[in-house]
Write a protein that holds these residues in place. Structure first.
Motif, mmCIF file in Angstrom:
data_model
loop_
_atom_site.group_PDB
_atom_site.id
_atom_site.type_symbol
_atom_site.label_atom_id
_atom_site.label_comp_id
_atom_site.label_asym_id
_atom_site.label_seq_id
_atom_site.Cartn_x
_atom_site.Cartn_y
_atom_site.Cartn_z
ATOM 1 N N PRO A 220 0.817 -1.221 0.000
ATOM 2 C CA PRO A 220 0.000 0.000 0.000
ATOM 3 C C PRO A 220 0.852 1.274 0.000
ATOM 4 O O PRO A 220 0.456 2.290 -0.586
ATOM 5 N N LEU A 246 1.215 -4.911 8.781
ATOM 6 C CA LEU A 246 -0.112 -4.522 8.279
ATOM 7 C C LEU A 246 -1.097 -4.627 9.433
ATOM 8 O O LEU A 246 -1.244 -5.699 10.035
ATOM 9 N N ILE A 248 -4.825 -4.192 10.147
ATOM 10 C CA ILE A 248 -6.214 -3.983 9.745
ATOM 11 C C ILE A 248 -7.148 -4.551 10.816
ATOM 12 O O ILE A 248 -8.015 -3.851 11.329
ATOM 13 N N THR A 290 0.942 -0.150 8.638
ATOM 14 C CA THR A 290 -0.019 0.248 7.602
ATOM 15 C C THR A 290 -1.398 -0.059 8.174
ATOM 16 O O THR A 290 -1.767 -1.225 8.345
ATOM 17 N N GLY A 292 -5.590 0.472 8.990
ATOM 18 C CA GLY A 292 -6.941 0.843 8.545
ATOM 19 C C GLY A 292 -7.656 1.622 9.630
ATOM 20 O O GLY A 292 -7.696 1.178 10.781
ATOM 21 N N VAL A 301 -6.612 4.519 4.935
ATOM 22 C CA VAL A 301 -5.411 3.786 5.364
ATOM 23 C C VAL A 301 -4.276 4.782 5.631
ATOM 24 O O VAL A 301 -4.004 5.656 4.799
ATOM 25 N N ILE A 351 -6.896 -1.518 0.470
ATOM 26 C CA ILE A 351 -6.731 -2.806 1.154
ATOM 27 C C ILE A 351 -7.112 -3.971 0.248
ATOM 28 O O ILE A 351 -6.405 -4.989 0.179
ATOM 29 N N ASN A 354 -4.626 -5.076 -2.219
ATOM 30 C CA ASN A 354 -3.452 -5.693 -1.580
ATOM 31 C C ASN A 354 -3.674 -7.177 -1.277
ATOM 32 O O ASN A 354 -2.724 -7.941 -1.155
#
Ligand SMILES: Cc1cc2nc3c(=O)[nH]c(=O)nc-3n(C[C@H](O)[C@H](O)[C@H](O)COP(=O)(O)OP(=O)(O)OC[C@H]3O[C@@H](n4cnc5c(N)ncnc54)[C@H](O)[C@@H]3O)c2cc1C
Length: 512
Positions: A220, A246, A248, A290, A292, A301, A351, A354
């Protein structure tokens, strides 16, 4: 080294004077007997003391045991007229066990996808991983520590971290694995080879510990970050100087990403981020996340840098803590607006675009681990004697082996087909055409994994439930195969995604 006859060895079969033969080598166990972990009695057994104990030894121990210095030095000579026949593969060697390698690496077989350059690359990658990474993988899987900076530095020296991000601009101008492949020719099959090789050491935690966070969290930044952010962060991460994860998932939202509750509220040139993230791979040692977030106009993001307003706490999972799985808390953390990835409110497309690569990567590593399990089972079923015969003489066991092999070969063929599509599609095409097939493929391979784990457990018996020794690879796989079912999208959700994508493309006028 001295050469002995069988008769000479046979004279040494009592307490304080105990020899035996293993695979054409003569060992003096006189001093070791009292230290034998299984008790000294087993060494004085009729089939061992002063005898050729090769079958007894390999019925109970892995071949690498004899290579350990403390056991290697017990060898005092060789047996006259005999040769060592049991081969422990040297770094870079291919397995000689049927189905121990994919078809394209098996002698006399062909493939439409790979060239000799891929083969050369595979040899170099396997050698690199076995020499540089394998000892670290085994150590970290066991002690739970994160991968050492020393090994990360060695990986970055040959641009291994950059190659794990796949083909693309980030490879330009780099010398890849000492020039084994050029940036221009590097394709998804090269990346598949890397993913395959790194998952061959029988430890699922380390497969994530070896910087999986960057592989799933850096794209991202590469695809949606500002030029300034990219210029700073990408080199830091690809050189292994900084780590990235990451972030999320939350306790509140996993499969349903839209349910996220971490908020980012605008305050001048900053976002103020408050909330938590759960199960973040490499989170314990990541410098960047990274992340969310929920913003006023939807899902956005952000690239968040670790500072005093960010804390991480280890989550105990059933795989090794070397993966660095973390619970992350953001406490009114201020993030520069320049760290926004993509458009504000358009985070879902950042997202979603990815996910394909992440799920494809996980399929590669899952399949590789499964193939190793199949190889372990083929070896074990051949060497383990039950009721006076090898396990392979039982039809039920052969049936299990057939099912395991079929699952791995089916997954491999599907994976190679999808990889070929990736090589021939633009990023946009991949996003629109491959989300469904990759979802179905990941779901199939993950489900196969649990079935393989169950079959392998039956084949290994009690040893499949023992952390060290003969069954250690199967034990690790059985304990951790479910990670492939859940991470990067759970098995059922992936299967459903695949069918829903297909339904979208159903022609309205199709009838039976
Ligand atoms: C060790 C580990 C590492 C992870 N690493 C990361 C990471 O680095 N970054 C990150 O962001 N996340 C990470 N995750 C989170 C992971 O992606 C989620 O666990 C996963 O997406 C599933 O979400 P959930 O656990 O909240 O399950 P839920 O969404 O609560 O679902 C529970 C179950 O219900 C089923 N289900 C849900 N919806 C449906 C549906 N529509 N149809 C049918 N069945 C459904 C699912 O199959 C699932 O099995 C990690 C998780 C683990 C365990």
């Amino acid at each position: 080294m001295a050469v002995y006859t069988e008769e000479e060895v046979a004279k040494h079969s009592k307490e304080g004077d105990l020899w035996c033969i293993i695979d054409g080598r003569v060992y003096d166990l006189s001093k070791f007997a009292g230290l034998h972990p299984g008790g000294e009695n087993v060494l004085f057994a009729e089939s061992v003391a002063g005898k050729d104990a090769t079958n007894v030894f390999y019925g109970l121990h892995r071949a690498e045991v004899l290579q350990r210095p403390q056991y290697a030095r017990l060898q005092i000579g060789t047996l006259q007229g005999a040769e060592s026949v049991i081969k422990v593969p040297a770094p870079g060697d291919l397995s000689r066990v049927p189905y121990g390698e994919p078809t394209w690496l098996s002698s006399g077989f062909h493939s439409p996808y790979y060239t000799d350059r891929h083969r050369k690359f595979q040899t170099a990658v396997r050698t690199f991983f076995e020499e540089v990474v394998k000892p670290e993988a085994i150590k970290c899987e066991e002690n739970g520590k994160r991968i050492s900076q020393e090994v990360v530095d060695k990986m970055s020296e040959v641009n291994m971290i950059a190659m794990r991000l796949g083909p693309g601009k980030h490879l330009q101008g780099r010398t890849l694995l000492n020039g084994t492949v050029t940036p221009e020719e590097f394709d998804y099959f090269h990346e598949l080879i890397i993913n395959t090789e790194l998952a061959r050491f029988g430890g699922r935690g380390f497969v994530d510990g070896i910087l999986a966070g960057a592989v799933i969290g850096l794209p991202p930044v590469m695809n949606f970050g500002s030029p300034e952010l990219k210029a700073r962060v990408i080199p830091e991460v690809l050189s292994g100087k900084k780590y990235l994860a990451l972030a999320i998932t939350e306790a509140f939202a996993g499969s349903d990403v839209s349910g996220l509750q971490t908020t980012a509220v605008r305050d001048g040139d900053f976002w103020v981020v408050t909330g938590t993230k759960k199960w973040i791979t490499n989170g314990m040692f990541a410098d960047y996340f990274t992340t969310g977030c929920k913003t006023e106009t939807g899902f956005t993001v952000l690239l968040i840098e670790r500072n005093d307003s960010l804390s991480t706490k280890a989550i105990k999972t059933s795989y090794s803590p070397t993966a660095g799985t973390a619970y992350v808390t953001f406490d009114k953390l201020r993030v520069p607006i320049g760290n926004t990835l993509g458009e504000v409110g358009n985070g879902m497309s950042v997202i979603l675009s990815n996910f394909n690569h992440e799920r494809w990567m996980l399929t590669c590593t899952a399949l590789s681990a499964q193939r190793v399990v199949v190889e372990e089972c083929l070896k074990w079923a051949t060497q383990r004697m039950v009721f006076g015969k090898p396990l392979t003489s039982q039809a039920v066991i052969r049936g299990k082996l057939a099912a395991m092999i079929s699952r791995v070969e089916a997954g491999q063929n599907w994976l190679e087909n999808v990889t070929h599509q990736m090589n021939n599609m633009s990023y946009a095409e991949m996003s629109s055409k491959l989300a469904g097939p990759i979802g179905l493929m990941k779901s199939f391979v993950a489900k196969s994994g649990t079935e393989i784990a169950n079959d392998a457990t039956q084949i290994f018996g009690g040893r499949a439930l023992t952390v060290t020794g003969m069954g250690k690879v199967v034990e690790n796989y059985k304990r951790t195969s479910a990670f492939d079912q859940i991470l990067a999208g759970s098995e059922d959700v992936m299967a459903d995604l695949g069918v829903r994508q297909a339904m979208k493309k159903m022609p309205s006028n199709a009838r039976l």
